[in-house]
Design a protein around this motif. Structure first.
Motif, mmCIF file in Angstrom:
data_model
loop_
_atom_site.group_PDB
_atom_site.id
_atom_site.type_symbol
_atom_site.label_atom_id
_atom_site.label_comp_id
_atom_site.label_asym_id
_atom_site.label_seq_id
_atom_site.Cartn_x
_atom_site.Cartn_y
_atom_site.Cartn_z
ATOM 1 N N HIS A 104 45.325 42.973 43.584
ATOM 2 C CA HIS A 104 44.894 43.812 42.477
ATOM 3 C C HIS A 104 46.061 44.167 41.577
ATOM 4 O O HIS A 104 45.951 44.173 40.362
ATOM 5 C CB HIS A 104 44.247 45.085 43.016
ATOM 6 N N ALA A 105 47.211 44.483 42.190
ATOM 7 C CA ALA A 105 48.376 44.827 41.394
ATOM 8 C C ALA A 105 48.817 43.633 40.548
ATOM 9 O O ALA A 105 49.281 43.800 39.417
ATOM 10 C CB ALA A 105 49.517 45.281 42.303
ATOM 11 N N TYR A 106 48.667 42.450 41.075
ATOM 12 C CA TYR A 106 49.108 41.256 40.361
ATOM 13 C C TYR A 106 48.326 41.063 39.059
ATOM 14 O O TYR A 106 48.894 40.674 38.040
ATOM 15 C CB TYR A 106 48.959 40.016 41.243
ATOM 16 N N VAL A 107 47.015 41.307 39.105
ATOM 17 C CA VAL A 107 46.199 41.056 37.919
ATOM 18 C C VAL A 107 46.022 42.301 37.065
ATOM 19 O O VAL A 107 45.305 42.279 36.080
ATOM 20 C CB VAL A 107 44.807 40.491 38.291
ATOM 21 N N SER A 108 46.697 43.397 37.445
ATOM 22 C CA SER A 108 46.626 44.610 36.634
ATOM 23 C C SER A 108 47.087 44.306 35.215
ATOM 24 O O SER A 108 48.138 43.708 35.010
ATOM 25 C CB SER A 108 47.507 45.699 37.244
ATOM 26 N N GLY A 109 46.297 44.705 34.245
ATOM 27 C CA GLY A 109 46.625 44.413 32.855
ATOM 28 C C GLY A 109 46.025 43.107 32.368
ATOM 29 O O GLY A 109 46.079 42.799 31.182
ATOM 30 N N SER A 143 47.365 32.160 32.051
ATOM 31 C CA SER A 143 47.069 31.838 33.452
ATOM 32 C C SER A 143 45.651 32.248 33.807
ATOM 33 O O SER A 143 45.035 33.082 33.137
ATOM 34 C CB SER A 143 48.053 32.553 34.387
ATOM 35 N N LEU A 144 45.142 31.655 34.881
ATOM 36 C CA LEU A 144 43.834 31.996 35.424
ATOM 37 C C LEU A 144 44.037 32.329 36.900
ATOM 38 O O LEU A 144 44.623 31.538 37.646
ATOM 39 C CB LEU A 144 42.855 30.826 35.278
ATOM 40 N N THR A 145 43.574 33.520 37.308
ATOM 41 C CA THR A 145 43.769 33.977 38.681
ATOM 42 C C THR A 145 42.431 34.224 39.354
ATOM 43 O O THR A 145 41.554 34.869 38.774
ATOM 44 C CB THR A 145 44.598 35.278 38.721
ATOM 45 N N MET A 146 42.267 33.708 40.560
ATOM 46 C CA MET A 146 41.101 33.984 41.378
ATOM 47 C C MET A 146 41.502 35.003 42.439
ATOM 48 O O MET A 146 42.494 34.807 43.143
ATOM 49 C CB MET A 146 40.584 32.707 42.056
ATOM 50 N N VAL A 147 40.750 36.097 42.535
ATOM 51 C CA VAL A 147 41.014 37.133 43.529
ATOM 52 C C VAL A 147 39.895 37.122 44.562
ATOM 53 O O VAL A 147 38.728 37.329 44.232
ATOM 54 C CB VAL A 147 41.123 38.523 42.886
ATOM 55 N N ILE A 148 40.273 36.851 45.812
ATOM 56 C CA ILE A 148 39.349 36.879 46.941
ATOM 57 C C ILE A 148 39.898 37.879 47.943
ATOM 58 O O ILE A 148 40.929 37.643 48.575
ATOM 59 C CB ILE A 148 39.202 35.498 47.602
ATOM 60 N N GLY A 149 39.229 39.016 48.087
ATOM 61 C CA GLY A 149 39.739 40.051 48.975
ATOM 62 C C GLY A 149 41.085 40.536 48.493
ATOM 63 O O GLY A 149 41.248 40.936 47.340
ATOM 64 N N ASP A 150 42.097 40.484 49.354
ATOM 65 C CA ASP A 150 43.440 40.917 48.999
ATOM 66 C C ASP A 150 44.339 39.751 48.595
ATOM 67 O O ASP A 150 45.552 39.922 48.464
ATOM 68 C CB ASP A 150 44.095 41.660 50.169
ATOM 69 N N LYS A 151 43.770 38.571 48.398
ATOM 70 C CA LYS A 151 44.553 37.392 48.048
ATOM 71 C C LYS A 151 44.302 36.997 46.599
ATOM 72 O O LYS A 151 43.181 37.088 46.094
ATOM 73 C CB LYS A 151 44.209 36.215 48.967
ATOM 74 N N LYS A 206 36.547 37.166 42.015
ATOM 75 C CA LYS A 206 36.582 37.413 40.572
ATOM 76 C C LYS A 206 37.680 36.567 39.943
ATOM 77 O O LYS A 206 38.630 36.154 40.625
ATOM 78 C CB LYS A 206 36.816 38.892 40.266
ATOM 79 N N LEU A 207 37.554 36.312 38.654
ATOM 80 C CA LEU A 207 38.563 35.586 37.897
ATOM 81 C C LEU A 207 39.171 36.502 36.833
ATOM 82 O O LEU A 207 38.480 37.350 36.261
ATOM 83 C CB LEU A 207 37.962 34.355 37.200
#
Length: 210
Positions: A104-109, A143-151, A206-207
């Motif tokens: 979550h912190a990684y995709v903040s913003g 960039s495009l980020t996929m978040v699954i759980g804490d990863k 989520k993406l």
């Protein structure tokens, strides 16, 4: 992460809506909790010990003079809130705790990509999941980020380091001049899909774009 097919095309919204759950929303970098309804003072600080809070630990504070207090308050945290445990406190001493994970912190913003639809693939137990992106500018370092759980799993949106397969180079724009993209992820296992009470299916991931 599964290979992503990114198609420049207009995707039709299929009438699926997902109610926002209470909690931390990483793409928006906000927190919501019904406990704020009717109160006039709210504070969010990092950690769980109110006696050890310094000004650097405070990520949100707000007051209102409205007679009925706050209603449906969405609390926008300071940009790039680090991973860890946070506490929301309201007048009277009631508290609620939430955690910002490393993902979550990684995709903040970043910007959460809109989920459109999920369909079972023919002759398969896997799903195809569609998302939609609207953007004014497509930066070279996007960039495009996929978040699954804490990863979190990230790829460049374009360029030689991207795992995205581009199909069609025709660009469509909406009435505001924003380019419209469709992201389709195929071969999503059924274990990464949930079913709502009304029978609609949604992905358990989520993406986000940056």
């Amino acid at each position: 992460m599964k290979k992503i097919c990114l198609v420049l095309a207009i995707m039709l919204t299929l009438g699926i809506s997902v109610n926002a759950e209470e909690g931390y929303t990483p793409g928006v970098n906000s927190y919501t909790n019904s406990m704020t309804n009717g109160v006039k003072t709210v504070i969010i600080y990092k950690g769980s010990d109110s006696n050890a809070v310094s000004s650097e630990d405070i990520y949100y504070i707000e007051q209102t003079d409205e007679v009925g207090g706050f209603s449906n308050l969405e609390m926008l945290l300071k940009r790039d809130a680090p991973a860890g445990e946070y506490t929301m406190a309201v007048e009277g001493g009631a508290t609620a705790k939430f955690t910002i994970s490393d993902a979550h912190a990684y995709v903040s913003g970043g910007t959460e990509v809109e989920f459109l639809d999920a369909q079972l693939q023919s002759d398969s137990t896997d799903y195809s999941v569609a998302f939609g992106i609207r953007t004014s500018v497509l930066f070279e370092n996007a960039s495009l980020t996929m978040v699954i759980g804490d990863k979190a799993y990230t790829t460049d949106l374009i360029g030689e380091n991207s795992i995205i397969e581009w199909r069609n180079t025709e660009v469509y724009t909406d009435e505001d001049g924003k380019a419209m993209f469709a992201v389709q992820i195929n071969n999503v296992p059924a274990g990464n899909i949930s079913t709502n009470e009304d029978g609609t299916v949604i992905p358990n991931f989520k993406l986000y774009t940056k």
